[in-house]
Scaffold this motif. Structure first.
Motif, PDB file in Angstrom:
ATOM      1  N   ILE A 240       0.847  -1.207   0.013  1.00 50.43           N
ATOM      2  CA  ILE A 240       0.221  -0.041   0.085  1.00 50.43           C
ATOM      3  C   ILE A 240       0.916   1.259   0.004  1.00 50.43           C
ATOM      4  O   ILE A 240       1.848   1.481   0.663  1.00 50.43           O
ATOM      5  N   TYR A 241       0.587   2.322  -0.688  1.00 47.03           N
ATOM      6  CA  TYR A 241       1.351   3.383  -0.860  1.00 47.03           C
ATOM      7  C   TYR A 241       0.823   4.735  -0.492  1.00 47.03           C
ATOM      8  O   TYR A 241      -0.392   4.677  -0.248  1.00 47.03           O
ATOM      9  N   ALA A 242       1.503   5.625  -0.301  1.00 48.93           N
ATOM     10  CA  ALA A 242       0.938   7.011   0.329  1.00 48.93           C
ATOM     11  C   ALA A 242       0.484   7.509  -1.010  1.00 48.93           C
ATOM     12  O   ALA A 242       1.044   7.612  -2.054  1.00 48.93           O
ATOM     13  N   ALA A 243      -0.901   8.142  -0.925  1.00 47.03           N
ATOM     14  CA  ALA A 243      -1.557   8.662  -1.992  1.00 47.03           C
ATOM     15  C   ALA A 243      -1.109  10.057  -2.359  1.00 47.03           C
ATOM     16  O   ALA A 243      -0.997  10.365  -3.745  1.00 47.03           O
ATOM     17  N   GLY A 244      -0.380  10.724  -1.514  1.00 46.51           N
ATOM     18  CA  GLY A 244       0.473  11.765  -1.697  1.00 46.51           C
ATOM     19  C   GLY A 244       1.509  12.292  -1.001  1.00 46.51           C
ATOM     20  O   GLY A 244       1.710  11.579   0.223  1.00 46.51           O
ATOM     21  N   ASP A 245       2.350  13.361  -0.791  1.00 50.66           N
ATOM     22  CA  ASP A 245       3.374  13.565  -0.119  1.00 50.66           C
ATOM     23  C   ASP A 245       2.349  14.094   1.156  1.00 50.66           C
ATOM     24  O   ASP A 245       1.526  15.091   0.967  1.00 50.66           O
ATOM     25  N   GLY A 246       3.108  13.796   2.345  1.00 55.42           N
ATOM     26  CA  GLY A 246       2.425  14.474   3.570  1.00 55.42           C
ATOM     27  C   GLY A 246       3.025  13.809   4.770  1.00 55.42           C
ATOM     28  O   GLY A 246       4.396  13.304   4.919  1.00 55.42           O
ATOM     29  N   VAL A 247       2.329  13.986   6.013  1.00 54.61           N
ATOM     30  CA  VAL A 247       2.932  13.699   7.310  1.00 54.61           C
ATOM     31  C   VAL A 247       1.987  12.675   7.859  1.00 54.61           C
ATOM     32  O   VAL A 247       0.743  12.923   7.839  1.00 54.61           O
ATOM     33  N   ILE A 248       2.438  11.678   8.512  1.00 53.58           N
ATOM     34  CA  ILE A 248       1.667  10.573   9.204  1.00 53.58           C
ATOM     35  C   ILE A 248       1.272  11.144  10.602  1.00 53.58           C
ATOM     36  O   ILE A 248       2.005  11.734  11.344  1.00 53.58           O
ATOM     37  N   THR A 249      -0.093  11.151  10.688  1.00 52.90           N
ATOM     38  CA  THR A 249      -0.668  11.635  12.064  1.00 52.90           C
ATOM     39  C   THR A 249      -1.155  10.610  13.046  1.00 52.90           C
ATOM     40  O   THR A 249      -1.751  10.906  13.925  1.00 52.90           O
ATOM     41  N   TYR A 250      -1.421   9.427  12.251  1.00 56.42           N
ATOM     42  CA  TYR A 250      -2.150   8.357  13.012  1.00 56.42           C
ATOM     43  C   TYR A 250      -1.498   6.919  12.427  1.00 56.42           C
ATOM     44  O   TYR A 250      -1.521   6.821  11.189  1.00 56.42           O
ATOM     45  N   TYR A 251      -1.096   6.011  13.594  1.00 52.88           N
ATOM     46  CA  TYR A 251      -0.432   4.828  13.190  1.00 52.88           C
ATOM     47  C   TYR A 251      -0.450   3.833  14.259  1.00 52.88           C
ATOM     48  O   TYR A 251       0.465   3.462  14.797  1.00 52.88           O
ATOM     49  N   LYS A 252      -1.596   3.494  14.381  1.00 55.98           N
ATOM     50  CA  LYS A 252      -1.839   2.436  15.405  1.00 55.98           C
ATOM     51  C   LYS A 252      -3.266   1.603  14.968  1.00 55.98           C
ATOM     52  O   LYS A 252      -4.042   2.010  14.014  1.00 55.98           O
TER      53      LYS A 252
END
Length: 643
Positions: free
Chosen positions: A518-530
């Motif tokens: 699964i890829y990031a849809a665009g440039d950005g910053v991860i805000t939730y990861y759980k």
């Protein structure tokens, strides 16, 4: 009583036929008995095999008897309008266009400080998107949205100094133009005299002050204004624009859920050429071409098919490759002659996989234009159709992938095309020193036309822009996983597959095997990861301008990431799974704009790159010149490849 009824005491049956005392007819022969049993078993096996083959759906278009006949008997049948026999309803037919033309234009180009005007050839393609996927595109790479990202990046340095500055007049040979300063003593001749100018002014003044009616003068009239408008100067209907996010669906899609069926293609050979070229462009493999040429060796001229020859090709599916159709039968006809006499030869695919001479199929009236039968079950995806059409016109793989990448953000490449969709392509003609370079692509899907023009900025960056100066690339990918996944559930209200209640489905479900990246849809910053209830392993990414994306049901996360990690478009963030409330492995993908959930597949997304304002004037000039080339008549030396 038994004797009275005809019965009598007799010796028992025996296999000892050599016993002379035994009356004749009392012997049993093992040879006779075994022969009788074997005959019965053989008959049962032969009849069973014949029934088995009949009910397996195997098609035999040629037999040993047919192979003995080079000329088919005349078929006396009424003219048919339906090209599919034994059908209860008429099959829709679509006219196909497949033109590859060479056009010439006088181009003005700066070479080593000198301005050169010379004729330059261009290759122009106008074609209907292929409605049948054949072996021509069977080896096309699998659709991968992330891999397409690499095909949409602008070229940092132009690989060729391409001139599209069209000069107004055609030239013979090459003309060098040198610019010099105007002499100080040069006085241009007058266009009008002072007397004619004075008479013009006097006539306008007299018409203004000495006429009874209203004065006659030039004025500007806006297209939006109407004489019927209740308010002067205000348009009565100014609501104009282009429909956005419109999906065109066939009126009936019942056939789309069925397996692939047969379809038939009628085409005309436009110029003399080898039979192999025509066959390859119409889905014959190299091995099949050799078989057909060997079968028709005594019927086809050595120089190839003459211009005007008509071909009729029947396609059907194979069990070994359900995604492609293969040519079942091909018939060759003369362009003139009476019904039944026009037939030259027919080759057909036998059950053994060989092409042999076959009987002439039932007669149909040939249409004037090249047409192909539409079978809803055969319509390929946009992705496969572009590959098929590009291969048919000898485009190289890099060019085809570039074209797909240019439209991949605006068009769902996994959807099926609509019959009649078209594509236009303009390239520079190939030379011994350079490969063809793509200049323009126009894609018409479902009545919506998208155009992209090549433009080079002064710093040497080459990219493609639409008429509004925007590239086709969006800053978010709509299907951010390897292969794009299979759409299982759309955005909107639905019956929940687990709770069986009507709920809002806040995203789209893209099914894929467990472990698919699964890829990031665009440039950005991860805000939730759980972990999150219902979503299982979930990731949320904050993008610019209030855009957010969310990814649920992951089997596991990518190593080295966490809250606060910066990711780029196309970077792996996790893998497909079925964690949380899920009925199978898939990616649940959401898009939020300023906190509001939207449909990821239909929401209008901003473009990733917009042409700077200082280049707009030059870009509009480039568009006008390319449009002029697309509207020009072909050169005397043209190649119209309807095959």
């Amino acid at each position: 009583m038994l004797r009275a009824a005809g019965f009598e005491d007799s010796p028992a049956l025996t296999v000892q036929s050599t016993d002379g005392e035994i009356p004749q007819g009392r012997e049993l022969s093992f040879a006779w008995l075994s022969g009788t049993v074997m005959t019965g078993l053989t008959s049962v096996l032969l009849m069973g095999a014949a029934l088995y083959v009949s009910f397996q759906g195997q098609d035999t278009f040629s037999t040993a008897y047919a192979a003995l006949q080079l000329a088919a008997p005349r078929i006396e049948q009424p003219t048919a309008t339906d090209i599919m026999a034994k059908s209860s309803r008429l099959r829709p037919i679509a006219a196909t266009r497949s033109d590859l033309e060479i056009i010439e234009a006088a181009i003005r180009q700066n070479v080593d400080g000198r301005e050169i005007i010379r004729n330059q050839p261009f290759t122009r393609i106008r074609a209907t998107l292929a409605t049948t996927a054949t072996s021509l595109s069977a080896d096309a790479p699998a659709y991968d949205p992330v891999a397409i990202l690499n095909k949409t990046q602008p070229l940092k340095v132009a690989s060729l100094d391409i001139a599209t500055d069209v000069y107004g007049t055609d030239v013979d040979g090459e003309v060098a133009v040198r610019q010099a300063a105007m002499p100080a003593n040069f006085v241009p001749t007058r266009s009008i005299s002072d007397q004619s100018a004075a008479e013009f002014v006097r006539g306008v003044a007299e018409a203004t002050f000495f006429t009874d009616g209203p004065p006659q003068a030039l004025a500007y009239a806006s297209f939006g204004l109407s004489n019927n408008s209740p308010t002067p100067g205000v348009a009565d209907n100014l609501l104009t624009g282009i429909a956005e996010n419109v999906t065109v669906m066939p009126k009936s899609t019942l056939g789309a859920d069925k397996g692939q069926g047969r379809t038939e293609r009628f085409l005309t050979v436009r110029e003399v050429g080898p039979l192999a070229d025509t066959l390859v462009r119409n889905g014959f493999t190299s091995a099949q071409v050799v078989m057909v040429e060997n079968t028709l060796a005594n019927l086809i001229p050595a120089g190839g098919l003459p211009a005007g020859i008509r071909l009729r090709i029947l396609y059907g599916p194979l069990t070994s490759d359900p995604n492609s159709l293969v040519p079942y039968r091909m018939s060759i006809y003369r362009p003139d002659g009476t019904q039944g006499d026009r037939h030259i030869a027919t080759v057909a695919l036998s059950d053994t996989g060989q092409y042999v001479v076959g009987l002439q199929p039932d007669w149909v009236e040939f249409p004037e234009e090249d047409v192909e039968q539409i079978n809803v079950g055969n319509l390929p995806t946009v992705y496969r159709s572009i590959w098929e059409t590009g291969r048919k016109h000898d485009l190289d793989n890099d060019t085809i992938e570039r074209i797909i990448g240019m439209f991949a953000y605006d068009v769902d490449m996994t959807k099926r095309i609509t019959a009649g969709d078209t594509i236009e392509i303009l390239e520079t003609a190939a030379t011994p020193d350079a490969e063809p370079e793509l200049l323009y692509v126009g894609l018409n899907l479902g009545g919506t036309k998208r155009q992209l023009y090549r433009f080079t900025t002064p710093d040497g960056t080459v990219d493609f822009f639409d008429p509004d100066g925007e590239t086709g690339k969006r800053f978010l990918n709509r299907r951010p996983l390897e292969g794009g996944g299979t759409l299982r559930s759309r955005f909107g209200y639905r019956i929940h597959p687990i709770f069986k209640t009507r709920r809002l489905h806040t995203g789209v479900d893209l099914a894929a095997p467990t472990g698919t990246p699964i890829y990031a849809a665009g440039d950005g910053v991860i805000t939730y990861y759980k972990w999150q209830s219902g979503y299982g392993n979930k990731v949320e990414i904050q993008h610019v301008n209030g855009y957010e994306t969310a990814y649920g049901h992951m089997s596991r996360y990518a190593d080295g990431l966490g809250v606060g990690s910066k990711v780029r478009q196309g970077q792996v963030i996790g893998y497909v799974g079925s964690t949380g409330q899920s009925t199978g492995p898939h990616l649940h993908f959401e898009v939020l704009i300023n906190g509001n959930l939207v449909d990821p597949l239909s929401v209008k997304l901003p473009k990733d790159n917009v042409l700077a304002q200082q280049y707009r004037g030059e870009f509009e000039q480039t568009m006008a010149q390319i449009n002029d080339l697309m509207a020009r008549d072909p050169a005397p030396v043209s190649v119209a490849q309807a095959n």
